[in-house]
Design a protein around this motif. Structure first.
Motif, short mmCIF file in Angstrom:
data_model
loop_
_atom_site.label_atom_id
_atom_site.label_comp_id
_atom_site.label_asym_id
_atom_site.label_seq_id
_atom_site.Cartn_x
_atom_site.Cartn_y
_atom_site.Cartn_z
N LEU A 1 -6.55 2.49 7.54
CA LEU A 1 -5.79 2.03 8.70
C LEU A 1 -5.18 0.67 8.42
O LEU A 1 -4.01 0.42 8.74
CB LEU A 1 -6.68 1.98 9.94
CG LEU A 1 -6.03 1.47 11.22
CD1 LEU A 1 -4.84 2.35 11.62
CD2 LEU A 1 -7.05 1.41 12.37
N ARG A 2 -5.94 -0.24 7.80
CA ARG A 2 -5.39 -1.56 7.46
C ARG A 2 -4.24 -1.42 6.48
O ARG A 2 -3.21 -2.11 6.61
CB ARG A 2 -6.49 -2.45 6.88
CG ARG A 2 -7.49 -2.96 7.90
CD ARG A 2 -8.36 -4.06 7.33
NE ARG A 2 -9.19 -3.58 6.22
CZ ARG A 2 -10.39 -3.02 6.37
NH1 ARG A 2 -10.89 -2.86 7.59
NH2 ARG A 2 -11.09 -2.63 5.32
N ALA A 3 -4.39 -0.54 5.50
CA ALA A 3 -3.33 -0.36 4.52
C ALA A 3 -2.06 0.20 5.17
O ALA A 3 -0.95 -0.24 4.86
CB ALA A 3 -3.80 0.58 3.41
N ALA A 4 -2.23 1.17 6.09
CA ALA A 4 -1.07 1.74 6.77
C ALA A 4 -0.37 0.69 7.63
O ALA A 4 0.86 0.64 7.69
CB ALA A 4 -1.50 2.93 7.62
N ARG A 5 -1.16 -0.14 8.29
CA ARG A 5 -0.56 -1.21 9.11
C ARG A 5 0.15 -2.23 8.23
O ARG A 5 1.24 -2.71 8.58
CB ARG A 5 -1.65 -1.89 9.95
CG ARG A 5 -2.09 -1.07 11.15
CD ARG A 5 -3.26 -1.72 11.86
NE ARG A 5 -3.52 -1.11 13.15
CZ ARG A 5 -4.65 -1.26 13.83
NH1 ARG A 5 -5.64 -1.98 13.32
NH2 ARG A 5 -4.80 -0.67 15.00
N ASP A 6 -0.46 -2.58 7.10
CA ASP A 6 0.18 -3.55 6.20
C ASP A 6 1.50 -3.00 5.67
O ASP A 6 2.50 -3.73 5.57
CB ASP A 6 -0.75 -3.87 5.02
CG ASP A 6 -1.95 -4.71 5.45
OD1 ASP A 6 -1.91 -5.28 6.55
OD2 ASP A 6 -2.92 -4.79 4.66
N ARG A 7 1.52 -1.72 5.33
CA ARG A 7 2.76 -1.13 4.83
C ARG A 7 3.82 -1.13 5.93
O ARG A 7 4.99 -1.46 5.67
CB ARG A 7 2.51 0.30 4.34
CG ARG A 7 3.76 0.98 3.82
CD ARG A 7 3.48 2.38 3.26
NE ARG A 7 4.71 3.01 2.82
CZ ARG A 7 5.29 2.80 1.65
NH1 ARG A 7 4.74 1.98 0.77
NH2 ARG A 7 6.42 3.41 1.33
N ALA A 8 3.41 -0.77 7.16
CA ALA A 8 4.38 -0.72 8.26
C ALA A 8 4.91 -2.10 8.62
O ALA A 8 6.02 -2.22 9.17
CB ALA A 8 3.73 -0.07 9.48
N ALA A 9 4.13 -3.14 8.34
CA ALA A 9 4.55 -4.50 8.68
C ALA A 9 5.36 -5.18 7.59
O ALA A 9 5.79 -6.33 7.76
CB ALA A 9 3.31 -5.36 8.99
N ASP A 10 5.57 -4.49 6.46
CA ASP A 10 6.32 -5.11 5.37
C ASP A 10 7.73 -5.47 5.84
O ASP A 10 8.39 -4.67 6.52
CB ASP A 10 6.39 -4.15 4.18
CG ASP A 10 6.94 -4.84 2.94
OD1 ASP A 10 8.18 -4.87 2.79
OD2 ASP A 10 6.14 -5.35 2.16
N PRO A 11 8.22 -6.66 5.48
CA PRO A 11 9.55 -7.09 5.95
C PRO A 11 10.69 -6.15 5.55
O PRO A 11 11.72 -6.12 6.22
CB PRO A 11 9.72 -8.46 5.28
CG PRO A 11 8.33 -8.95 5.03
CD PRO A 11 7.52 -7.72 4.73
N PRO B 1 0.83 -1.21 0.00
CA PRO B 1 0.00 0.00 0.00
C PRO B 1 0.86 1.25 0.00
O PRO B 1 1.90 1.30 0.67
CB PRO B 1 -0.81 -0.12 1.30
CG PRO B 1 -0.79 -1.57 1.63
CD PRO B 1 0.53 -2.09 1.14
N PRO B 2 0.46 2.28 -0.73
CA PRO B 2 1.24 3.52 -0.74
C PRO B 2 1.07 4.29 0.56
O PRO B 2 0.08 4.11 1.26
CB PRO B 2 0.64 4.29 -1.93
CG PRO B 2 -0.78 3.80 -2.00
CD PRO B 2 -0.72 2.35 -1.60
N PRO B 3 2.01 5.16 0.90
CA PRO B 3 1.86 5.99 2.10
C PRO B 3 0.79 7.05 1.87
O PRO B 3 0.44 7.37 0.74
CB PRO B 3 3.24 6.60 2.28
CG PRO B 3 3.82 6.65 0.90
CD PRO B 3 3.29 5.43 0.20
#
Length: 460
Positions: free
Chosen positions: A337-347, A230-232
């Motif tokens: 919010l889900r997209a921001a969390r997914d981006r932050a959790a990227d390895p 997801p983009p920021p």
């Protein structure tokens, strides 16, 4: 106990602060960041002094509350957690929760605590008791308000909530704990020597990991362009809420049932963000300001802990979708919010952040001291900060009184004059607003907007 957390166990010689915790400690000199965890108990029958003695004895059983920070001589290495036996439990007169006629109420007295920040080199926590208190939300009788003030270096929001729960629970205290060693000339000199000897290795590791962060960043950018990540959020222009705060603080609390915010199948966090979005948009409109299409909130998001670090979270910018209908806005904010969390959790972020964890202490401290807090930024992470923490079941009891609600108050910063908290215990959730008069001269007016937004959300 908060799921996944237990007491911190220290080695006999103490333990070195993780890099993230040390940065939190050092940055507190520029931006005060103590946490204040409030718990209100309804129907407490014991005198405040007696409760204070009970909680002081209880605190002595928790290893996290038997520690302080010791700096390494010359700043040659990161500080250490060492034995600290200071027990600071303060009692305050109670009275009305909100008093009129120029008389300060308990709520205002709690806000005044923010001016007296901790020095974790002396003590990393302090406990305040107010009572008896009359007229607190969700209380049918006189009660007690307990505020745990805790250094952010010692705990993030999740860990601080776990410490508070173990302090206030009826369960037997922990017995299999190992306290850190005491600090003296010998361990201090040894820590300095280790820091000096280890500097070249730490610097080399930082260079190697920093080089590895470059391809990780490129990979993240490429995968973002491909749609795999997801983009920021778009940059948020500063609003009047981002005015630099002075020393005074106001707090407002809105205590509601969990169902009021989690209506329509959303989470409490999404419901709270939606209500905040509506209230902020209407506040800016009333002020005659243009509401930015890129209006965002800076939301704290937990991440996996690395090693023995006490702070494991990051902030993400979440679009608030102003101008959209309530039901659609809630859905859009949930997706954002889900997209921001997914981006932050990227390895890839683990490799990007790896260099920060190995920076030598001397260089890390210089970097923090050089941070410019006087120049207003052209863009901000959000118009406000929002912290959301679930504090478990409502089974806490103190002096015969049951917990009625809990609350938290995210700290302000030079670019953030208003913050929000969403804190739940059992089926009760408290929305809080922490503000400075420079950014929010009418906190009651804004609290009314927020309350109306929750009502609208529940009825939508």
């Amino acid at each position: 106990m908060t799921p996944g957390f237990g007491p911190v166990v220290f080695g006999a010689r103490g333990s070195r602060l993780a890099a993230s915790d040390a940065r939190t400690l050092w940055s507190s000199a520029l931006i005060p960041n103590d946490q204040f965890l409030l718990y209100c108990f309804d129907g407490t029958r014991q005198p405040v002094d007696r409760l204070a003695r009970h909680l002081a004895a209880r605190a002595a059983t928790l290893p996290e509350l038997r520690t302080r920070v010791a700096e390494v001589p010359g700043g040659l290495d990161y500080p250490y957690w060492v034995r600290g036996d200071a027990v600071d439990v303060r009692t305050h007169d109670g009275g009305d929760w909100v008093a009129g006629g120029g008389v300060r109420g308990v709520r205002e007295a709690v806000a005044a605590l923010f001016a007296d920040q901790l020095d974790p080199r002396v003590a990393a926590w302090r406990l305040h008791l107010f009572g008896p208190v009359v007229g607190a939300p969700r209380c049918t009788a006189e009660g007690i308000v307990v505020v745990l003030q805790i250094s952010h270096a010692l705990a993030d929001g999740r860990r601080a909530s776990d410490i508070a729960r173990r302090l206030l629970t009826r369960q037997p205290p922990d017995i299999d704990t190992v306290l850190p060693g005491r600090w003296g000339p010998v361990p201090a000199a040894a820590a300095a020597a280790l820091g000096w000897v280890g500097f070249p290795t730490a610097l080399a590791r930082t260079v190697v990991r920093g080089a590895g962060a470059v391809p990780a960043r490129s990979e993240l950018d490429r995968r973002t362009e491909d749609g795999d990540v997801p983009p920021p959020a778009d940059p948020c222009p500063p609003t009047s809420l981002n005015t630099r705060p002075g020393p005074a603080r106001d707090i407002r609390l809105l205590v509601r049932g969990r169902a009021d915010l989690a209506a329509g199948g959303s989470t409490v966090t999404v419901g709270g963000l939606t209500a905040i979005s509506l209230a902020l948009e209407r506040l800016l409109t009333v002020r005659g300001e243009d509401v930015p299409g890129a209006l965002t909130a800076e939301v704290t998001v937990a991440r996996p802990r690395r090693g023995d670090e006490h702070n494991a979270f990051g902030n993400v910018s979440v679009p608030l979708h102003p101008g959209t209908p309530v039901s659609l806005r809630r859905s859009l904010i949930g997706r954002s919010l889900r997209a921001a969390r997914d981006r932050a959790a990227d390895p890839a972020w683990a490799r990007i952040r790896a260099a920060d964890a190995s920076v030598p202490a001397v260089l890390a401290r210089i970097g923090i001291r050089g941070f410019d807090i006087d120049t207003p930024p052209p863009v901000v992470g959000g118009a406000t900060v929002v912290s959301s923490v679930a504090r478990g079941d409502s089974d806490l009891v103190l002096g015969g009184g049951r917990v009625a609600f809990t609350a938290g108050f995210p700290a302000l910063s030079p670019a953030m004059g208003v913050t929000h908290g969403i804190h739940g215990i059992g089926e009760v959730v408290t929305l809080t607003v922490t503000s400075a008069p420079e950014a929010l001269p009418d906190p009651d007016g804004y609290a009314a907007l927020l309350a109306a937004a929750v009502d609208e959300l529940r009825e939508a």
